[in-house]
Scaffold this motif. Sequence first.
Motif, PDB file in Angstrom:
ATOM      1  N   MET A   1       0.662  -1.189  -0.077  1.00 29.39           N
ATOM      2  CA  MET A   1      -0.284  -0.112   0.045  1.00 29.39           C
ATOM      3  C   MET A   1       0.962   1.236  -0.024  1.00 29.39           C
ATOM      4  O   MET A   1       0.752   1.918  -0.589  1.00 29.39           O
ATOM      5  N   PHE A   2       2.176   1.084   0.618  1.00 26.34           N
ATOM      6  CA  PHE A   2       2.721   2.018   0.269  1.00 26.34           C
ATOM      7  C   PHE A   2       2.864   2.753  -0.815  1.00 26.34           C
ATOM      8  O   PHE A   2       3.587   3.885  -0.704  1.00 26.34           O
ATOM      9  N   LEU A   3       4.003   1.392  -1.267  1.00 20.36           N
ATOM     10  CA  LEU A   3       4.839   2.070  -2.471  1.00 20.36           C
ATOM     11  C   LEU A   3       3.522   2.347  -3.025  1.00 20.36           C
ATOM     12  O   LEU A   3       4.143   3.282  -4.486  1.00 20.36           O
ATOM     13  N   LEU A   4       1.564   1.567  -3.668  1.00 20.29           N
ATOM     14  CA  LEU A   4       1.385   2.523  -4.572  1.00 20.29           C
ATOM     15  C   LEU A   4       1.455   3.663  -3.855  1.00 20.29           C
ATOM     16  O   LEU A   4       0.468   4.339  -4.755  1.00 20.29           O
ATOM     17  N   TYR A   5       1.776   4.269  -2.320  1.00 27.39           N
ATOM     18  CA  TYR A   5       1.238   5.643  -2.522  1.00 27.39           C
ATOM     19  C   TYR A   5       2.327   5.946  -2.405  1.00 27.39           C
ATOM     20  O   TYR A   5       1.870   7.718  -3.568  1.00 27.39           O
ATOM     21  N   PHE A   6       2.872   5.385  -2.872  1.00 29.96           N
ATOM     22  CA  PHE A   6       4.036   6.674  -3.882  1.00 29.96           C
ATOM     23  C   PHE A   6       4.774   6.676  -5.246  1.00 29.96           C
ATOM     24  O   PHE A   6       4.999   7.492  -5.896  1.00 29.96           O
ATOM     25  N   THR A   7       3.974   5.599  -5.620  1.00 33.52           N
ATOM     26  CA  THR A   7       3.576   5.672  -7.368  1.00 33.52           C
ATOM     27  C   THR A   7       2.651   7.098  -7.784  1.00 33.52           C
ATOM     28  O   THR A   7       2.448   7.427  -8.658  1.00 33.52           O
ATOM     29  N   GLN A   8       0.941   7.382  -7.147  1.00 37.11           N
ATOM     30  CA  GLN A   8       0.876   8.864  -6.810  1.00 37.11           C
ATOM     31  C   GLN A   8       1.315   9.662  -6.625  1.00 37.11           C
ATOM     32  O   GLN A   8       1.202  11.104  -7.106  1.00 37.11           O
ATOM     33  N   LYS A   9       2.125  10.136  -5.415  1.00 38.39           N
ATOM     34  CA  LYS A   9       2.831  11.028  -4.848  1.00 38.39           C
ATOM     35  C   LYS A   9       3.657  11.536  -5.759  1.00 38.39           C
ATOM     36  O   LYS A   9       4.416  12.580  -5.875  1.00 38.39           O
ATOM     37  N   LEU A  10       4.496  10.866  -6.367  1.00 40.58           N
ATOM     38  CA  LEU A  10       5.959  11.212  -6.863  1.00 40.58           C
ATOM     39  C   LEU A  10       5.421  10.452  -8.603  1.00 40.58           C
ATOM     40  O   LEU A  10       5.039   9.713  -8.482  1.00 40.58           O
ATOM     41  N   PRO A  11       6.521  11.774  -8.939  1.00 40.19           N
ATOM     42  CA  PRO A  11       6.141  11.679 -10.937  1.00 40.19           C
ATOM     43  C   PRO A  11       7.292   9.880 -11.035  1.00 40.19           C
ATOM     44  O   PRO A  11       8.489   9.725  -9.973  1.00 40.19           O
ATOM     45  N   ALA A  12       7.333   9.893 -12.328  1.00 42.99           N
ATOM     46  CA  ALA A  12       7.797   8.320 -12.401  1.00 42.99           C
ATOM     47  C   ALA A  12       9.437   8.752 -13.472  1.00 42.99           C
ATOM     48  O   ALA A  12       9.139   9.887 -13.974  1.00 42.99           O
ATOM     49  N   MET A  13      10.171   8.436 -12.115  1.00 42.29           N
ATOM     50  CA  MET A  13      11.261   9.202 -12.758  1.00 42.29           C
ATOM     51  C   MET A  13      12.792   7.988 -12.937  1.00 42.29           C
ATOM     52  O   MET A  13      12.613   6.688 -12.234  1.00 42.29           O
TER      53      MET A  13
END
Length: 437
Positions: free
Chosen positions: A289-301
């Motif tokens: 769930m935290f990894l999914l949160y990071f995908t929404q919060k951070l740009p794909a770099m």
Amino acid sequence: MMAMKILLAVALLCFTHIIAGFTTTKIGPRPLWRATFTDELRQNLLLNYDKFARPAQHFNVTTVQFGVAIRHIDFNELKSTLTVHAWMKLSWNDDKLKWNASDYGNLEVLHLADHEIWQPDLFVYNGAPSTAINHYGNAHALVYSNGHILLVPPVQIVVLCEMNLRYWPFDTQTCNLIFGSWTYNGLQVDLELYENKTVLDNEMLINNSEWKLLRSELQRNVKKYECCTELYPDVTVTLELARISPSYQAIIITPAFAIIFLILMSFWLPPNAGEKIILQSCTAIIITMFLLYFTQKLPAMGTHTPLVVLFFSTSLYVVCFSLMGSIAVIWISRTRHSYGLPWALKQPLIGCLGKWLFLGNYISQSKLNHRVTSEEMRDNQAADAEENNTNDDHQMIGSGSQAPMQQDWVMFAAAIDRLSFIGYSFLFAILAITYSL
């Protein structure tokens, strides 16, 4: 003949009188006001003024003094853009806008709209939209009698900024705003820092809820491009921003420690406890769930992946391996083994290694079962001699000898859990040091 001449003269006189009457006739009321010195000065200055022509000879340089005051900043991480709300400060001399103040009632300053006069074509070289300086409204310029012009427009500038999110959410970002003339070279329009100030005036800065301005500097540069032989000056505004991250400590850092605690505490449950699988499965779901949160919060770099993301992804691998280890431990402790624990493994466990691993309870339980089983075997043998029931005797002996054998394997499974606890503790320590540098 004479009469004809007299008639023509009278007719011409009447026609002249009629025409004179028409020319002296007034249409509408006469204005109650007369032109002011400002009206006369505007007409005289702007009558034949060409705002598209640089206000100097082609061999002279127009020097533009450049300054800026930051009002507000806003970062869009998904688009890698920085929006700056500021007040620009531009001043230059216009030789075509000079006058003698005594001829206009000692009028020293004239207010003119920005679209009425020539302005330097300053562009933001690294701007996101392909436009020049856009201000909110038509700001008026102050024009002085000596030809000096002061223009202070409020602007909204959107620039592209290369972000490095490796240390997110404790990162600092450095962005540049590069201003320069688009068509004039340094021999035509030169840029200088206003009053030679290299530090921005941030007294009117409105604080951002997420970013804090650490450093703001101005620097004049002169560059030569491959296309041209002339030099082109520009002014670079450098902004260093630090993320305000106390809220992220409660959202991300605290759960990270909780995840480590859950993974390590599962090794202290009894070896045959099925709750170990439930606990570690729930931990794996939380990490996902935290990894999914990071995908929404951070740009794909493609580069500079945040260390906190690497930590959580590595923790997901760790919890998967620990889950497989727990399944193996449960299988060892619950399976009825047909042979005892090898002596090479049992000897260290009942010795110093067992004490270091806090296996005292399992060691004492194993010794107690061995002593009880020996007594039961002697009693069973005496009962067998009296009752002559050898089949039942062998069954009882087998069941009695199975208990200490199974307890040895439980002790071995507990030892695996303790060693896993130590190993994973060192692993998380290494990960914490690696991802915090």
